[in-house]
Structures are given as C-alpha cells and as structure tokens.
Write a protein that holds these residues in place. Structure first.
Motif, PDB file in Angstrom:
ATOM      1  N   VAL A 181       0.837  -1.205   0.000  1.00 23.44           N
ATOM      2  CA  VAL A 181       0.000   0.000   0.000  1.00 23.44           C
ATOM      3  C   VAL A 181       0.871   1.255   0.000  1.00 23.44           C
ATOM      4  N   ALA A 182       1.952   1.247   0.788  1.00 21.55           N
ATOM      5  CA  ALA A 182       2.853   2.407   0.831  1.00 21.55           C
ATOM      6  C   ALA A 182       3.511   2.640  -0.530  1.00 21.55           C
ATOM      7  N   ILE A 183       3.928   1.558  -1.183  1.00 24.50           N
ATOM      8  CA  ILE A 183       4.548   1.695  -2.509  1.00 24.50           C
ATOM      9  C   ILE A 183       3.526   2.215  -3.525  1.00 24.50           C
ATOM     10  N   ALA A 184       2.289   1.719  -3.437  1.00 24.39           N
ATOM     11  CA  ALA A 184       1.241   2.172  -4.355  1.00 24.39           C
ATOM     12  C   ALA A 184       0.931   3.654  -4.146  1.00 24.39           C
ATOM     13  N   THR A 185       0.856   4.084  -2.897  1.00 23.78           N
ATOM     14  CA  THR A 185       0.594   5.508  -2.636  1.00 23.78           C
ATOM     15  C   THR A 185       1.788   6.368  -3.039  1.00 23.78           C
ATOM     16  N   LEU A 186       2.997   5.817  -2.940  1.00 24.11           N
ATOM     17  CA  LEU A 186       4.174   6.543  -3.415  1.00 24.11           C
ATOM     18  C   LEU A 186       4.089   6.773  -4.920  1.00 24.11           C
ATOM     19  N   ALA A 187       3.708   5.730  -5.669  1.00 21.03           N
ATOM     20  CA  ALA A 187       3.557   5.875  -7.117  1.00 21.03           C
ATOM     21  C   ALA A 187       2.453   6.867  -7.450  1.00 21.03           C
ATOM     22  N   SER A 188       1.357   6.830  -6.695  1.00 25.04           N
ATOM     23  CA  SER A 188       0.252   7.759  -6.945  1.00 25.04           C
ATOM     24  C   SER A 188       0.646   9.193  -6.616  1.00 25.04           C
ATOM     25  N   ALA A 189       1.383   9.368  -5.522  1.00 25.64           N
ATOM     26  CA  ALA A 189       1.833  10.711  -5.169  1.00 25.64           C
ATOM     27  C   ALA A 189       2.844  11.239  -6.180  1.00 25.64           C
ATOM     28  N   MET A 245      -2.058   8.627 -12.492  1.00 25.12           N
ATOM     29  CA  MET A 245      -1.905   7.709 -11.361  1.00 25.12           C
ATOM     30  C   MET A 245      -1.991   6.260 -11.822  1.00 25.12           C
ATOM     31  N   GLY A 246      -2.983   5.994 -12.682  1.00 21.49           N
ATOM     32  CA  GLY A 246      -3.125   4.631 -13.185  1.00 21.49           C
ATOM     33  C   GLY A 246      -1.912   4.188 -13.989  1.00 21.49           C
ATOM     34  N   ARG A 247      -1.392   5.073 -14.837  1.00 22.62           N
ATOM     35  CA  ARG A 247      -0.213   4.731 -15.631  1.00 22.62           C
ATOM     36  C   ARG A 247       1.007   4.552 -14.733  1.00 22.62           C
ATOM     37  N   SER A 248       1.106   5.355 -13.684  1.00 20.26           N
ATOM     38  CA  SER A 248       2.241   5.228 -12.766  1.00 20.26           C
ATOM     39  C   SER A 248       2.208   3.881 -12.049  1.00 20.26           C
ATOM     40  N   LEU A 249       1.027   3.480 -11.588  1.00 18.84           N
ATOM     41  CA  LEU A 249       0.900   2.189 -10.911  1.00 18.84           C
ATOM     42  C   LEU A 249       1.201   1.043 -11.871  1.00 18.84           C
ATOM     43  N   LYS A 250       0.665   1.118 -13.094  1.00 16.12           N
ATOM     44  CA  LYS A 250       0.929   0.072 -14.079  1.00 16.12           C
ATOM     45  C   LYS A 250       2.406   0.040 -14.449  1.00 16.12           C
ATOM     46  N   PHE A 278       4.824  -3.214 -13.779  1.00 12.82           N
ATOM     47  CA  PHE A 278       5.470  -3.924 -14.885  1.00 12.82           C
ATOM     48  C   PHE A 278       6.993  -3.857 -14.766  1.00 12.82           C
ATOM     49  N   THR A 279       7.515  -2.710 -14.323  1.00 10.31           N
ATOM     50  CA  THR A 279       8.964  -2.578 -14.172  1.00 10.31           C
ATOM     51  C   THR A 279       9.477  -3.515 -13.085  1.00 10.31           C
ATOM     52  N   LEU A 280       8.784  -3.549 -11.946  1.00 12.70           N
ATOM     53  CA  LEU A 280       9.178  -4.475 -10.877  1.00 12.70           C
ATOM     54  C   LEU A 280       9.058  -5.921 -11.338  1.00 12.70           C
ATOM     55  N   LEU A 281       8.043  -6.206 -12.155  1.00 15.08           N
ATOM     56  CA  LEU A 281       7.856  -7.565 -12.664  1.00 15.08           C
ATOM     57  C   LEU A 281       9.026  -7.978 -13.551  1.00 15.08           C
ATOM     58  N   VAL A 282       9.461  -7.081 -14.424  1.00 17.85           N
ATOM     59  CA  VAL A 282      10.590  -7.382 -15.310  1.00 17.85           C
ATOM     60  C   VAL A 282      11.857  -7.628 -14.495  1.00 17.85           C
ATOM     61  N   ILE A 283      12.035  -6.878 -13.412  1.00 22.02           N
ATOM     62  CA  ILE A 283      13.228  -7.049 -12.574  1.00 22.02           C
ATOM     63  C   ILE A 283      13.151  -8.320 -11.738  1.00 22.02           C
ATOM     64  N   LEU A 284      11.968  -8.621 -11.219  1.00 26.21           N
ATOM     65  CA  LEU A 284      11.832  -9.736 -10.283  1.00 26.21           C
ATOM     66  C   LEU A 284      11.827 -11.099 -10.972  1.00 26.21           C
ATOM     67  N   ILE A 285      11.378 -11.166 -12.218  1.00 25.16           N
ATOM     68  CA  ILE A 285      11.285 -12.470 -12.896  1.00 25.16           C
ATOM     69  C   ILE A 285      12.634 -13.202 -12.929  1.00 25.16           C
ATOM     70  N   SER A 311       1.690   1.507 -25.028  1.00 27.46           N
ATOM     71  CA  SER A 311       1.667   0.468 -24.007  1.00 27.46           C
ATOM     72  C   SER A 311       3.065   0.274 -23.419  1.00 27.46           C
ATOM     73  N   TYR A 312       3.109  -0.294 -22.232  1.00 26.94           N
ATOM     74  CA  TYR A 312       4.396  -0.482 -21.566  1.00 26.94           C
ATOM     75  C   TYR A 312       5.268  -1.458 -22.332  1.00 26.94           C
ATOM     76  N   TRP A 313       4.688  -2.571 -22.787  1.00 25.35           N
ATOM     77  CA  TRP A 313       5.487  -3.607 -23.432  1.00 25.35           C
ATOM     78  C   TRP A 313       5.996  -3.146 -24.789  1.00 25.35           C
ATOM     79  N   HIS A 314       5.199  -2.336 -25.494  1.00 24.44           N
ATOM     80  CA  HIS A 314       5.692  -1.764 -26.746  1.00 24.44           C
ATOM     81  C   HIS A 314       6.841  -0.805 -26.467  1.00 24.44           C
TER      82      HIS A 314
END
Length: 340
Positions: free
Chosen positions: A111-119, A150-155, A159-166, A225-228
């Motif tokens: 939640v803190a990370i999500a609010t950070l992205a939204s802020a 906000m929506g684009r920041s969260l997405k 996606f960036t964390l997903l690419v790093i974590l995989i 899109s992010y992937w493009h």
C-alpha cells in the motif's frame, strides 16, 4: 528608450532561461543533474501545491507501516527466541499468528509503494506539462491529481518491478530445485552458489538501469503500451547506459544522504524499541512508555512526508535524462538521413 531596452533584455533573458530548461535537448550527465535541481527548486512551491494531498496520504501509509513493523517485528523475533529456548520448538498456532502479522506488514508495504507511485504521479503530471509547454503552471484547483497519470504510474511501476523480479525469482527457483534434487551438491558448493547468485543479482541490477528510461518514456508518451515501449526503448537506454548510471548513482547518493538525516528520528525510535525488546530476553521489563505507538506513528508520518519531496529529485533527474537520450537519438537518426 531605456525602459523598452531593459524590457527587451529581460524578455531575452527569460527566453534564454526557458530554452535552457527545455526538456528535449542533448545534455551531458552534469547538465542533467544541474537542470534537474534547478527545475525542481525553482518550481517547488507549484509542485508542492499539486502534490501535498497525495504526499500526505503516502506519509500516513508509511506511518502505519513503520509503526507496525517497528513494534511488531522485534516483538515477534523475541517471542520466537524465547519459545526456542524454553520449548526447543515453535507452536503451530503462534506460527500462524506470526505469519498473519508478517502478511499484514507486507500488505501495508505494498500500500505504501502504491501511494508513493500515486503521489509521484502528481509530480509527473506537472513534468508532462513542462514537456509540452516548457513551463510548470500553478495548479488551478486544491486537488489537481490526474487519475489517468496515477493509473499509468501504478501500471508502469508494477510492470517494471515484474521485469526485474522475474530473473531473480528464476535464480531462486533454480537454487531451490537444486536443493530438492541434490541437497549434498548444494551443501558442498554453498559458497560457489552464493557467489554466483550475488554476481547474477548484480548483473540484473545493472541491466535494469535502462528500465528507468523505459518507464519515463511510457509515462510521458501516452497512450503507448508499456510492453511496446519496453521493446522499442530498452535498446536506447542501453546505448546510453553510462549516462544513466552516473545520473542514477549521483542522484541516489545525494537523496539517500538527505533521507537518512530526515529519517533519523524514526531510526532512533526503531533502535530504542529493538533494544527494549532484546532486554526482555535477559529478564528486564519492557519499559516502553504508553505513548510509544502514537509517537512512532507521528514520527514516521512526518519524516516520510519530508522524505517524499527529497526523493522526487531523482524523478526530475530521470525526466531530464529521458529528454537527453531522446534528443540524442533523434539527432543520430537525422544525421543518418542526411548521410543517405
């Protein structure tokens, strides 16, 4: 005559200053750092007015997360040590309770990370305005956050964390698989596997730096899109890896030093609570005052509110390195066309 001349001089200086701060301009890493600091400091009041509500929400989320983690984690660690010393094992019911608490803390972290992205999206919205108009205007309303940004920041963050974590998850899975099939092999080569994992983790981190360029391009150039954006812009980031690394390193170093000073009261409360809990192991009373919980919450909230605005310097630097890379790439493409 003198007045008109002075007015023309002032207009000329204003135009030169505006051109100097424009985004799409080839810059060295030093110019990126200077331009980022200058834009942020000169427009701080406007950025603050546009973002303080979401920054306050982020601070509240951090206050809840910090309070629960500072108080509960040392308490759980001490309780586990006491049970192991007395019973030489752990009860299933208490393990379930500890697991629930850890999941709650993890959920608050998300939640803190999500609010950070939204802020941060409120700052990004003003930076996008600067990209299009070369100015940052005064927000017209008391709440000027953009739900779309906000929506684009969260997405983008997800996606960036997903690419790093995989790849990190794949390395951990490989080690776990090796442990399951051949425990003896893992035990005999533990140092080698640890060194390999550490080197692999370092390589992943270094290869992740161009993702900062991908993320900023995705946020600034909707509706791609992010992937493009990842498929077309990651290679651009790799060609300018050195500039990204220097800007990221210097900006992170300065921000972390400032953030450490700002968060010092929260660190002191954390250490005090840990020492009090460890004293319980040797028979001392807990000795923490009844107001420790609200004090911890208020301290974390105030510190994180100030830390948010310090951390946004990195965002503005990433904004300018994105502009510098795009400008250099456009120049290279134009030179190729001129040669042809």
């Amino acid at each position: 005559m003198n007045i008109s001349y002075l007015c023309s001089i002032n207009r000329k200086k204003a135009m030169e200053k505006q051109q100097e701060m424009t985004l799409m301009k080839p810059r060295s890493y030093r110019s990126v750092l200077i331009a980022g600091f200058r834009l942020y400091t000169e427009n701080f009041r406007r950025l603050f007015k546009a973002s303080w509500q979401m920054a306050l929400l982020y601070a509240v989320a951090c206050g809840v997360f910090g309070t629960l983690s500072v108080i509960k984690i040392p308490e759980i660690v001490v309780a586990i040590i006491q049970q192991l010393n007395v019973y030489h094992g752990l009860f299933l019911e208490t393990l379930v309770q500890y697991l629930i608490t850890f999941l709650q803390i993890l959920g608050l972290l998300v939640v803190a990370i999500a609010t950070l992205a939204s802020a941060s999206a409120t700052i990004l919205n003003k930076l996008k305005e600067h990209k299009e108009t070369d100015v940052i205007s005064i927000p017209p309303h008391w709440f000027s956050a953009s739900p779309k940004m906000m929506g684009r920041s969260l997405k983008g963050l997800f996606f960036t964390l997903l690419v790093i974590l995989i790849p990190i998850i794949l390395m951990i899975a490989a080690i776990a698989g090796a442990e399951a099939f051949s425990p003896q092999f893992v035990a005999n080569h533990l140092i080698t596997l640890t060194a390999t994992f550490s080197i692999g983790l370092l390589i992943i981190i270094l290869l992740s730096l161009p993702l900062f360029h991908v993320l900023m391009k995705y946020l600034m150039e909707a509706p791609c899109s992010y992937w493009h954006t990842l498929s077309t812009s990651y290679s651009r980031g790799m060609r300018h890896w050195g500039s990204i690394f220097v800007v990221f390193f210097v900006s992170t170093l300065l921000v972390e030093i400032a953030a450490f000073i700002i968060m010092l009261p929260a660190h002191i409360l954390n250490i005090a609570n840990q020492q009090a809990q460890m004293g319980v192991l040797i028979g001392d009373p807990l000795g923490m005052p009844s107001y420790m919980t609200p004090l911890t919450f208020i301290t974390f909230m105030l510190c994180c509110f100030m830390e948010f605005y310090v951390s946004q310097v990195m965002l503005v630097h990433n904004y300018y390195i994105y502009g510098a890379i795009e400008s250099k790439e456009q120049e290279n493409e134009q030179q190729k066309l001129d040669i042809q």
